[in-house]
Design a protein around this motif. Sequence first.
Motif, PDB file in Angstrom:
ATOM      1  N   PHE A  67       0.858  -1.191   0.000  1.00 39.29           N
ATOM      2  CA  PHE A  67       0.000   0.000   0.000  1.00 39.29           C
ATOM      3  C   PHE A  67       0.892   1.237   0.000  1.00 39.29           C
ATOM      4  O   PHE A  67       1.824   1.342   0.803  1.00 39.29           O
ATOM      5  CB  PHE A  67      -0.904   0.007   1.236  1.00 39.29           C
ATOM      6  CG  PHE A  67      -1.757   1.239   1.361  1.00 39.29           C
ATOM      7  CD1 PHE A  67      -2.921   1.369   0.617  1.00 39.29           C
ATOM      8  CD2 PHE A  67      -1.388   2.278   2.199  1.00 39.29           C
ATOM      9  CE1 PHE A  67      -3.704   2.504   0.724  1.00 39.29           C
ATOM     10  CE2 PHE A  67      -2.158   3.419   2.317  1.00 39.29           C
ATOM     11  CZ  PHE A  67      -3.325   3.527   1.570  1.00 39.29           C
ATOM     12  N   GLN A  68       0.605   2.161  -0.900  1.00 38.68           N
ATOM     13  CA  GLN A  68       1.392   3.387  -0.974  1.00 38.68           C
ATOM     14  C   GLN A  68       0.744   4.481  -0.137  1.00 38.68           C
ATOM     15  O   GLN A  68      -0.452   4.743  -0.249  1.00 38.68           O
ATOM     16  CB  GLN A  68       1.527   3.878  -2.416  1.00 38.68           C
ATOM     17  CG  GLN A  68       2.462   5.080  -2.544  1.00 38.68           C
ATOM     18  CD  GLN A  68       2.638   5.532  -3.985  1.00 38.68           C
ATOM     19  OE1 GLN A  68       1.743   5.322  -4.815  1.00 38.68           O
ATOM     20  NE2 GLN A  68       3.750   6.158  -4.296  1.00 38.68           N
ATOM     21  N   TYR A  69       1.547   5.094   0.706  1.00 33.46           N
ATOM     22  CA  TYR A  69       1.067   6.216   1.515  1.00 33.46           C
ATOM     23  C   TYR A  69       2.105   7.320   1.449  1.00 33.46           C
ATOM     24  O   TYR A  69       3.256   7.128   1.843  1.00 33.46           O
ATOM     25  CB  TYR A  69       0.833   5.785   2.959  1.00 33.46           C
ATOM     26  CG  TYR A  69       0.301   6.887   3.842  1.00 33.46           C
ATOM     27  CD1 TYR A  69      -0.925   7.491   3.561  1.00 33.46           C
ATOM     28  CD2 TYR A  69       1.023   7.331   4.938  1.00 33.46           C
ATOM     29  CE1 TYR A  69      -1.418   8.492   4.367  1.00 33.46           C
ATOM     30  CE2 TYR A  69       0.531   8.337   5.763  1.00 33.46           C
ATOM     31  CZ  TYR A  69      -0.690   8.916   5.475  1.00 33.46           C
ATOM     32  OH  TYR A  69      -1.175   9.923   6.279  1.00 33.46           O
ATOM     33  N   ARG A  70       1.671   8.445   0.916  1.00 30.94           N
ATOM     34  CA  ARG A  70       2.584   9.560   0.654  1.00 30.94           C
ATOM     35  C   ARG A  70       3.673   9.080  -0.289  1.00 30.94           C
ATOM     36  O   ARG A  70       3.377   8.623  -1.381  1.00 30.94           O
ATOM     37  CB  ARG A  70       3.103  10.139   1.961  1.00 30.94           C
ATOM     38  CG  ARG A  70       1.970  10.784   2.776  1.00 30.94           C
ATOM     39  CD  ARG A  70       2.403  11.308   4.103  1.00 30.94           C
ATOM     40  NE  ARG A  70       1.273  11.916   4.804  1.00 30.94           N
ATOM     41  CZ  ARG A  70       1.292  12.285   6.066  1.00 30.94           C
ATOM     42  NH1 ARG A  70       2.384  12.114   6.794  1.00 30.94           N
ATOM     43  NH2 ARG A  70       0.208  12.826   6.625  1.00 30.94           N
ATOM     44  N   ASP A  71       4.953   9.124   0.097  1.00 30.05           N
ATOM     45  CA  ASP A  71       6.018   8.788  -0.848  1.00 30.05           C
ATOM     46  C   ASP A  71       6.623   7.412  -0.603  1.00 30.05           C
ATOM     47  O   ASP A  71       7.674   7.089  -1.173  1.00 30.05           O
ATOM     48  CB  ASP A  71       7.133   9.840  -0.774  1.00 30.05           C
ATOM     49  CG  ASP A  71       6.658  11.211  -1.226  1.00 30.05           C
ATOM     50  OD1 ASP A  71       5.789  11.254  -2.114  1.00 30.05           O
ATOM     51  OD2 ASP A  71       7.139  12.216  -0.679  1.00 30.05           O
ATOM     52  N   ALA A  72       5.997   6.599   0.223  1.00 29.94           N
ATOM     53  CA  ALA A  72       6.570   5.295   0.548  1.00 29.94           C
ATOM     54  C   ALA A  72       5.539   4.187   0.351  1.00 29.94           C
ATOM     55  O   ALA A  72       4.337   4.435   0.330  1.00 29.94           O
ATOM     56  CB  ALA A  72       7.079   5.288   1.995  1.00 29.94           C
ATOM     57  N   TRP A  73       6.058   2.968   0.220  1.00 29.13           N
ATOM     58  CA  TRP A  73       5.214   1.781   0.091  1.00 29.13           C
ATOM     59  C   TRP A  73       5.375   0.934   1.347  1.00 29.13           C
ATOM     60  O   TRP A  73       6.489   0.725   1.827  1.00 29.13           O
ATOM     61  CB  TRP A  73       5.619   0.960  -1.128  1.00 29.13           C
ATOM     62  CG  TRP A  73       5.182   1.573  -2.424  1.00 29.13           C
ATOM     63  CD1 TRP A  73       5.832   2.528  -3.143  1.00 29.13           C
ATOM     64  CD2 TRP A  73       3.982   1.276  -3.149  1.00 29.13           C
ATOM     65  NE1 TRP A  73       5.117   2.854  -4.272  1.00 29.13           N
ATOM     66  CE2 TRP A  73       3.981   2.093  -4.304  1.00 29.13           C
ATOM     67  CE3 TRP A  73       2.918   0.402  -2.948  1.00 29.13           C
ATOM     68  CZ2 TRP A  73       2.954   2.048  -5.237  1.00 29.13           C
ATOM     69  CZ3 TRP A  73       1.894   0.357  -3.885  1.00 29.13           C
ATOM     70  CH2 TRP A  73       1.917   1.174  -5.015  1.00 29.13           C
ATOM     71  N   TYR A  74       4.246   0.432   1.841  1.00 28.44           N
ATOM     72  CA  TYR A  74       4.239  -0.349   3.079  1.00 28.44           C
ATOM     73  C   TYR A  74       3.608  -1.710   2.829  1.00 28.44           C
ATOM     74  O   TYR A  74       2.714  -1.852   1.985  1.00 28.44           O
ATOM     75  CB  TYR A  74       3.458   0.374   4.172  1.00 28.44           C
ATOM     76  CG  TYR A  74       4.046   1.714   4.553  1.00 28.44           C
ATOM     77  CD1 TYR A  74       4.908   1.832   5.637  1.00 28.44           C
ATOM     78  CD2 TYR A  74       3.740   2.863   3.823  1.00 28.44           C
ATOM     79  CE1 TYR A  74       5.449   3.065   5.992  1.00 28.44           C
ATOM     80  CE2 TYR A  74       4.277   4.083   4.154  1.00 28.44           C
ATOM     81  CZ  TYR A  74       5.129   4.180   5.240  1.00 28.44           C
ATOM     82  OH  TYR A  74       5.672   5.394   5.584  1.00 28.44           O
ATOM     83  N   PHE A  75       4.057  -2.685   3.618  1.00 17.95           N
ATOM     84  CA  PHE A  75       3.461  -4.018   3.525  1.00 17.95           C
ATOM     85  C   PHE A  75       2.428  -4.161   4.637  1.00 17.95           C
ATOM     86  O   PHE A  75       2.747  -4.059   5.825  1.00 17.95           O
ATOM     87  CB  PHE A  75       4.520  -5.108   3.660  1.00 17.95           C
ATOM     88  CG  PHE A  75       3.955  -6.485   3.458  1.00 17.95           C
ATOM     89  CD1 PHE A  75       3.665  -6.951   2.186  1.00 17.95           C
ATOM     90  CD2 PHE A  75       3.680  -7.305   4.540  1.00 17.95           C
ATOM     91  CE1 PHE A  75       3.130  -8.210   1.988  1.00 17.95           C
ATOM     92  CE2 PHE A  75       3.144  -8.568   4.356  1.00 17.95           C
ATOM     93  CZ  PHE A  75       2.871  -9.023   3.067  1.00 17.95           C
ATOM     94  N   ILE A  76       1.174  -4.373   4.232  1.00 21.00           N
ATOM     95  CA  ILE A  76       0.058  -4.453   5.176  1.00 21.00           C
ATOM     96  C   ILE A  76      -0.365  -5.902   5.348  1.00 21.00           C
ATOM     97  O   ILE A  76      -0.511  -6.639   4.370  1.00 21.00           O
ATOM     98  CB  ILE A  76      -1.149  -3.642   4.664  1.00 21.00           C
ATOM     99  CG1 ILE A  76      -0.726  -2.221   4.258  1.00 21.00           C
ATOM    100  CG2 ILE A  76      -2.257  -3.617   5.709  1.00 21.00           C
ATOM    101  CD1 ILE A  76      -0.212  -1.377   5.389  1.00 21.00           C
ATOM    102  N   ALA A  77      -0.565  -6.305   6.591  1.00 18.57           N
ATOM    103  CA  ALA A  77      -1.100  -7.638   6.894  1.00 18.57           C
ATOM    104  C   ALA A  77      -2.299  -7.462   7.810  1.00 18.57           C
ATOM    105  O   ALA A  77      -2.160  -6.953   8.925  1.00 18.57           O
ATOM    106  CB  ALA A  77      -0.040  -8.521   7.551  1.00 18.57           C
ATOM    107  N   ASP A  78      -3.478  -7.819   7.309  1.00 15.72           N
ATOM    108  CA  ASP A  78      -4.726  -7.696   8.084  1.00 15.72           C
ATOM    109  C   ASP A  78      -4.931  -6.277   8.605  1.00 15.72           C
ATOM    110  O   ASP A  78      -5.299  -6.055   9.758  1.00 15.72           O
ATOM    111  CB  ASP A  78      -4.738  -8.688   9.245  1.00 15.72           C
ATOM    112  CG  ASP A  78      -4.643 -10.131   8.765  1.00 15.72           C
ATOM    113  OD1 ASP A  78      -5.186 -10.416   7.683  1.00 15.72           O
ATOM    114  OD2 ASP A  78      -4.028 -10.954   9.457  1.00 15.72           O
ATOM    115  N   GLY A  79      -4.660  -5.302   7.742  1.00 15.10           N
ATOM    116  CA  GLY A  79      -4.933  -3.907   8.083  1.00 15.10           C
ATOM    117  C   GLY A  79      -3.853  -3.208   8.880  1.00 15.10           C
ATOM    118  O   GLY A  79      -4.000  -2.027   9.195  1.00 15.10           O
ATOM    119  N   MET A  80      -2.753  -3.892   9.187  1.00 15.57           N
ATOM    120  CA  MET A  80      -1.699  -3.287   9.998  1.00 15.57           C
ATOM    121  C   MET A  80      -0.357  -3.403   9.288  1.00 15.57           C
ATOM    122  O   MET A  80      -0.072  -4.423   8.651  1.00 15.57           O
ATOM    123  CB  MET A  80      -1.630  -3.978  11.363  1.00 15.57           C
ATOM    124  CG  MET A  80      -0.589  -3.400  12.301  1.00 15.57           C
ATOM    125  SD  MET A  80      -0.676  -4.116  13.980  1.00 15.57           S
ATOM    126  CE  MET A  80      -0.182  -5.802  13.627  1.00 15.57           C
TER     127      MET A  80
END
Length: 400
Positions: free
Chosen positions: A197-210
């Motif tokens: 999931f991209q938020y602002r200028d970074a990409w994050y790995f989400i597991a079950d919404g966290m």
Amino acid sequence: MRKAGLRTLGFVSALLLGSSITVMAESDGMEIIEAEGDAGYASGLVTGTRIPEEYLYEGLRLVDGKWIYVRNNAKDSSVNGLVYYEAGKEWFYVRDGEVDLALTGFAEYDGGQFYIAGGRVCREASGLVQDPGTKEWRYVAEGQVQRQYTGLAQYDGAWFMLAEGVKQESFSGLYPYDGAYFLIADGQILNSYSGLFQYRDAWYFIADGMVSSYTGLAEYDGAWFYIANGMLNSSFTGNVKYNGSWFYIENGVLRTDSPGAALLVKLQADRDACKSNAESVLSYVNQYRSEVGASALVLDEDLCLAAALRAQEMADTNVLSHTRPDGSSCFTVLEQFSIPHRASGENIASGYADAQSVCNGWYHSEGHYRNMVSGNYGRIGVGMAVSKNGMPYWVQLFGD
């Protein structure tokens, strides 16, 4: 106006939303006005020249089937807002001097905000409550909006984001709470979402919404990316192990069409093809170790891959050396394959045709022999590569 003279006034009882009030008085020359007169609503109130003190009561009273606010023996239509009813130990909402039994919603009082249901402060209400008028959700504890609360709250199996006690339905993005980050959409945690999931200028790995602390590979829109501690690491170039295999990553993206990727594919193929040689070398080494009472070594696949790379480097350059082509130490190859090492060693050789002959050569060399029988090691990797002119290069890598 119909009037009735009284010598005594008996008991008057009424129920106010589960609470009762009883009024008793005796008087001389008093009258009860039972209908509305010119002076305004006074039904059920007392008039006369000598009014007992209890009829000067100020507060809520049931009059002609309605609860009104009484002051100086008359309805006070100027009263608006929350009023405390002492007999019932409850708060009620009064509008124009009369309890508004139809009201369900929120009301302000003394800087606070309270949830009203049927005209009464609903103290049993705790959690998220929706205003039927504005459709806004607010966080309530014992009937009062918790304006000081900012964070997450659960309701009906879901979690919501609150700011100053109000659900933030306009917010979407990552939200920090209690040491973690949560993916919010329209004020609610997307606990069904897993992936990048991209938020602002970074990409994050989400597991079950966290946001997860996951490190490894993740797929997104047909491509694979390298994730380190829950974030896409776009600065990483190198090898990554995933589901038992190694992959080449360039700037955070898995590559299959680059020289680094091609080399990694070749190394894994060479390692598998050289397995019988590696097992033969292991057999000889463990025989030497048993002669001195040292425990047997275990063949390690990742050490074999690192040894295969070292052998290929020497075969490509036709140089037998513990220094790598880039000038670094031979042990930097362990970092390429994320191999932990407190104690490590390397034996190299060239020109030997098979496992028996190369092990015999190492056996009769003091430094090489010392590595093979050292008690500091518990694992071994073996690699072999042949140069373009047919010269075989052998590598043993030892790890603790």
